[in-house]
Every structure is written in C-alpha cells, then in structure tokens.
Design an enzyme around this catalytic site. Structure first.
Site, PDB file in Angstrom:
ATOM      1  N   ASN A   8       1.031  -1.223   0.060  1.00  0.00           N
ATOM      2  CA  ASN A   8       0.092  -0.014   0.006  1.00  0.00           C
ATOM      3  C   ASN A   8       0.893   1.285   0.086  1.00  0.00           C
ATOM      4  O   ASN A   8       1.446   1.673   1.007  1.00  0.00           O
ATOM      5  CB  ASN A   8      -0.839  -0.064   1.152  1.00  0.00           C
ATOM      6  CG  ASN A   8      -1.766   1.207   1.536  1.00  0.00           C
ATOM      7  OD1 ASN A   8      -1.752   2.028   0.275  1.00  0.00           O
ATOM      8  ND2 ASN A   8      -2.231   1.506   2.598  1.00  0.00           N
ATOM      9  N   LYS A  10       0.219   4.258  -0.231  1.00  0.00           N
ATOM     10  CA  LYS A  10      -0.526   5.436   0.351  1.00  0.00           C
ATOM     11  C   LYS A  10      -0.364   6.831  -0.676  1.00  0.00           C
ATOM     12  O   LYS A  10      -0.374   6.491  -1.914  1.00  0.00           O
ATOM     13  CB  LYS A  10      -0.010   5.542   1.809  1.00  0.00           C
ATOM     14  CG  LYS A  10      -0.389   4.398   2.427  1.00  0.00           C
ATOM     15  CD  LYS A  10      -0.188   4.543   4.144  1.00  0.00           C
ATOM     16  CE  LYS A  10      -0.172   3.233   4.670  1.00  0.00           C
ATOM     17  NZ  LYS A  10       0.164   3.323   6.135  1.00  0.00           N
ATOM     18  N   HIS A 106      -9.606   1.265   4.812  1.00  0.00           N
ATOM     19  CA  HIS A 106      -8.166   1.587   5.621  1.00  0.00           C
ATOM     20  C   HIS A 106      -8.353   2.344   6.591  1.00  0.00           C
ATOM     21  O   HIS A 106      -9.152   3.212   6.567  1.00  0.00           O
ATOM     22  CB  HIS A 106      -7.172   2.017   4.676  1.00  0.00           C
ATOM     23  CG  HIS A 106      -5.938   1.780   5.270  1.00  0.00           C
ATOM     24  ND1 HIS A 106      -5.068   2.929   6.108  1.00  0.00           N
ATOM     25  CD2 HIS A 106      -4.674   0.927   4.982  1.00  0.00           C
ATOM     26  CE1 HIS A 106      -4.219   2.487   6.443  1.00  0.00           C
ATOM     27  NE2 HIS A 106      -3.751   1.287   5.865  1.00  0.00           N
ATOM     28  N   GLU A 108      -6.780   4.896   7.793  1.00  0.00           N
ATOM     29  CA  GLU A 108      -6.490   6.059   7.533  1.00  0.00           C
ATOM     30  C   GLU A 108      -7.828   6.633   6.934  1.00  0.00           C
ATOM     31  O   GLU A 108      -8.024   8.119   6.948  1.00  0.00           O
ATOM     32  CB  GLU A 108      -5.112   6.248   6.657  1.00  0.00           C
ATOM     33  CG  GLU A 108      -3.983   6.208   7.666  1.00  0.00           C
ATOM     34  CD  GLU A 108      -2.687   5.356   6.860  1.00  0.00           C
ATOM     35  OE1 GLU A 108      -2.645   5.283   5.446  1.00  0.00           O
ATOM     36  OE2 GLU A 108      -1.979   4.881   7.465  1.00  0.00           O
ATOM     37  N   GLU A 184      -5.467  -4.892  10.576  1.00  0.00           N
ATOM     38  CA  GLU A 184      -4.316  -3.970  10.784  1.00  0.00           C
ATOM     39  C   GLU A 184      -4.679  -3.144  11.899  1.00  0.00           C
ATOM     40  O   GLU A 184      -5.415  -1.932  11.918  1.00  0.00           O
ATOM     41  CB  GLU A 184      -4.359  -2.753   9.745  1.00  0.00           C
ATOM     42  CG  GLU A 184      -3.820  -3.436   8.148  1.00  0.00           C
ATOM     43  CD  GLU A 184      -3.381  -2.345   7.215  1.00  0.00           C
ATOM     44  OE1 GLU A 184      -2.169  -2.594   6.920  1.00  0.00           O
ATOM     45  OE2 GLU A 184      -4.003  -1.526   7.055  1.00  0.00           O
ATOM     46  N   GLY A 190       2.625   2.171  10.962  1.00  0.00           N
ATOM     47  CA  GLY A 190       3.771   3.165  10.945  1.00  0.00           C
ATOM     48  C   GLY A 190       4.558   3.448  12.045  1.00  0.00           C
ATOM     49  O   GLY A 190       5.172   4.508  12.400  1.00  0.00           O
ATOM     50  N   SER A 228       3.416  -2.205  10.514  1.00  0.00           N
ATOM     51  CA  SER A 228       4.804  -2.177  10.656  1.00  0.00           C
ATOM     52  C   SER A 228       5.596  -3.506  10.368  1.00  0.00           C
ATOM     53  O   SER A 228       6.374  -4.154  11.151  1.00  0.00           O
ATOM     54  CB  SER A 228       5.101  -1.935  12.118  1.00  0.00           C
ATOM     55  OG  SER A 228       4.821  -0.540  12.503  1.00  0.00           O
TER      56      SER A 228
HETATM   57  P1  13P Z   1       3.020   0.096   7.730  1.00  0.00           P
HETATM   58  O1  13P Z   1       3.636  -1.117   7.207  1.00  0.00           O
HETATM   59  O2  13P Z   1       3.956   1.326   7.307  1.00  0.00           O
HETATM   60  O3  13P Z   1       2.897   0.132   9.158  1.00  0.00           O
HETATM   61  O4  13P Z   1       1.624   0.543   6.974  1.00  0.00           O
HETATM   62  C1  13P Z   1       0.695  -0.502   7.222  1.00  0.00           C
HETATM   63  C2  13P Z   1      -0.571  -0.215   6.377  1.00  0.00           C
HETATM   64  O5  13P Z   1      -1.076   0.789   6.704  1.00  0.00           O
HETATM   65  C3  13P Z   1      -0.778  -0.859   5.078  1.00  0.00           C
HETATM   66  O6  13P Z   1      -1.924  -0.499   4.878  1.00  0.00           O
END
Ligand code: 13P
Length: 270
Positions: A8, A10, A106, A108, A184, A190, A228
C-alpha cells in the site's frame, strides 16, 4: 495455500518519475532473481501494489503481463460508474484504468474521511459489482486494544461484509476469490510497534470463523496482517498458519524490503 503480499503505497511516491523508478527496480529485481533461480518469489506468493489514484493507470499499464497485480486504495461510495461527485474515482473508472483490486476501509480512510458502515457498504458493493476484488481493512485503535475490545471492534467492522452478503447473495459464489481481509491494528501502523504473532494468530482465527459463519464458501478466504511489517519480522508472521500474507506500507516503498517480505511468505507457505 497461496500467500499475498500487498504494497500500500498510500500518498507516495511524490512524482511519476519516482513511481517509474520504483516499478522498474521492482520488475528488474524480480526478473534477475528468477533468472538466477535463487529465490522462488512468485511461486507461492502473489504480489500486488496499490499506488495513489493519479498513478494507477500508468502503474497498471506497466504491470500488464507481469505477475504483479495493481489495486486502488479507495473507490467512490456515491456511484459505481459516473456522476457529479467532485474528487471521486468510481469503481468502473478504476477497473478501466487497469486495476483488478481495491483496498477499502483502511484506518486512515476511516480516521481522516470518517468512513462509516454505510459508506463502506456502498464502496464494497460498487467495487464487487464492477468486478474488482476487495482488500477490506479492519483493526482496533490503541485505546480499544488496551480495553481488550479488539474482537468486538472487528465484529462490528465485519458486519459490512455480512450485510453485503445478505443484500447481494448473487455475489457469494465469487467472493472467496475476490475478498481478502486485512487485519491492521491502528496502533501498529507506521509505529514500529507490533502485536505478538500469537495475538495476530488468535485474531485471524476469530476473523476466519466469523466470515465462515456468514458464508461457508468463505472458509478459504485469505486474512492478511498489516502494521509495521518489515524484512526483519516477516518470517515470524509468515510462519503462522493463520497469517496468509501481509499488507505493507512503509516497507513496500523499498524494493529490497518488499521482496524480502514476499520471500518470507513464499518460503513459509511452500
Ligand atoms: P506500515 O507497514 O507502514 O506500518 O503501514 C501498514 C499499512 O497501513 C498498510 O496498509
């Protein structure tokens, strides 16, 4: 069972030039490894990348004919095709751009765009009716984790899938190939903090049981872990039979770490 490792991206990379560099590096590294036959990266692990919408058509065109799939990160809730919805991209437009999957729900999007149950119900339905596969993200916040509410939160979030199945029974037969759940935990995204493999394993078991309760044919559906994941911890997640792959953010922006994660799952699921 085939594993999935999904990048992803982003809101990255910043320019189409950097997207080209990342993709070229990814494809040439995979080719070189396969020719040298040092790693069987593609054998048991399906790779997918989800660029931002502005790069989706170019990425999909570049990946056509390769073993890597492309996905959107979202679709419009308002219309599956066209309409007066400024700023939105519909599921039809995403399929037309060459993507075959989309990430939905997601954290976010839930956090910054206040995506609700009803919004996600619309998005999942539009994506599936336009022939896209859906990577449906769920997960609890730090406060919910601390309060031991993880499974309750997940059950509430999964009720979207239950409602899709109830309202669109004709979609059930194709759903096991076109639906992936990504667990997740919000607090792991992150942050470098991860739940233990045993915690993830138990949560995945609960997700699989819940989904199978909605429709027996979904027994074979894949459940991925995200938050992560990196080259150092991928082996431990991959070794657990309940973890069918990874949804990767930061580490998917570096070819070396993305492919190390893919190889971890490829080896473990061989
Ligand atoms: P990270 O791997 O940067 O923690 O992000 C995970 C994520 O949100 C994947 O959709």
């Amino acid at each position: 069972m085939q594993a999935w490792v999904i990048g992803n991206w982003k809101q990255n990379p910043a320019t189409s030039h950097d997207v080209d560099l990342l993709l070229n590096n990814l494809l040439t590294t995979i080719d070189a490894k396969e020719q040298a036959n040092t790693e069987r990266s593609s054998s048991r692990c399906q790779l997918m990348v989800a660029p931002s919408c502005i790069h989706l058509a170019a990425v999909s065109a570049r990946l056509a004919g390769s073993s890597i799939l492309s996905a959107a990160q979202d679709v419009s809730a308002h219309s599956a095709s066209v309409g007066a919805y400024t700023g939105d991209c519909s599921a039809q437009q995403i399929a037309d751009a060459g993507a075959t999957w989309t990430i939905l729900g997601h954290s976010e999007r839930r956090q910054y765009h206040s995506e609700s149950h009803d919004t996600l119900l619309q998005k999942v339905t539009h994506a599936l009716t336009q022939g896209l596969g859906v990577v449906f993200c769920i997960g609890e916040t730090q406060a919910q984790y601390d309060d031991k509410q993880t499974l309750d939160v997940i059950d509430t979030q999964l009720s979207v899938i239950k409602e899709v199945i109830t309202t669109q029974p004709d979609l059930i037969s194709s759903l096991s190939d076109r639906l992936i759940i990504a667990y997740e935990p919000v607090w792991a995204i992150g942050t470098g903090k991860v739940p233990t493999v045993s915690e993830v394993s138990q949560t995945h078991q609960h997700i699989k049981q819940t989904i199978t309760g909605f429709a027996e044919s979904l027994k074979v559906m894949s459940v991925l872990y995200g938050g992560s994941v990196n080259a150092d911890n991928a082996d431990s997640f991959a070794a657990d039979p309940m973890i069918d792959g990874a949804l990767v953010g930061g580490a998917s922006l570096k070819v070396e770490s993305f492919l190390a994660i893919a190889n971890a799952f490829s080896r473990a699921k061989d």
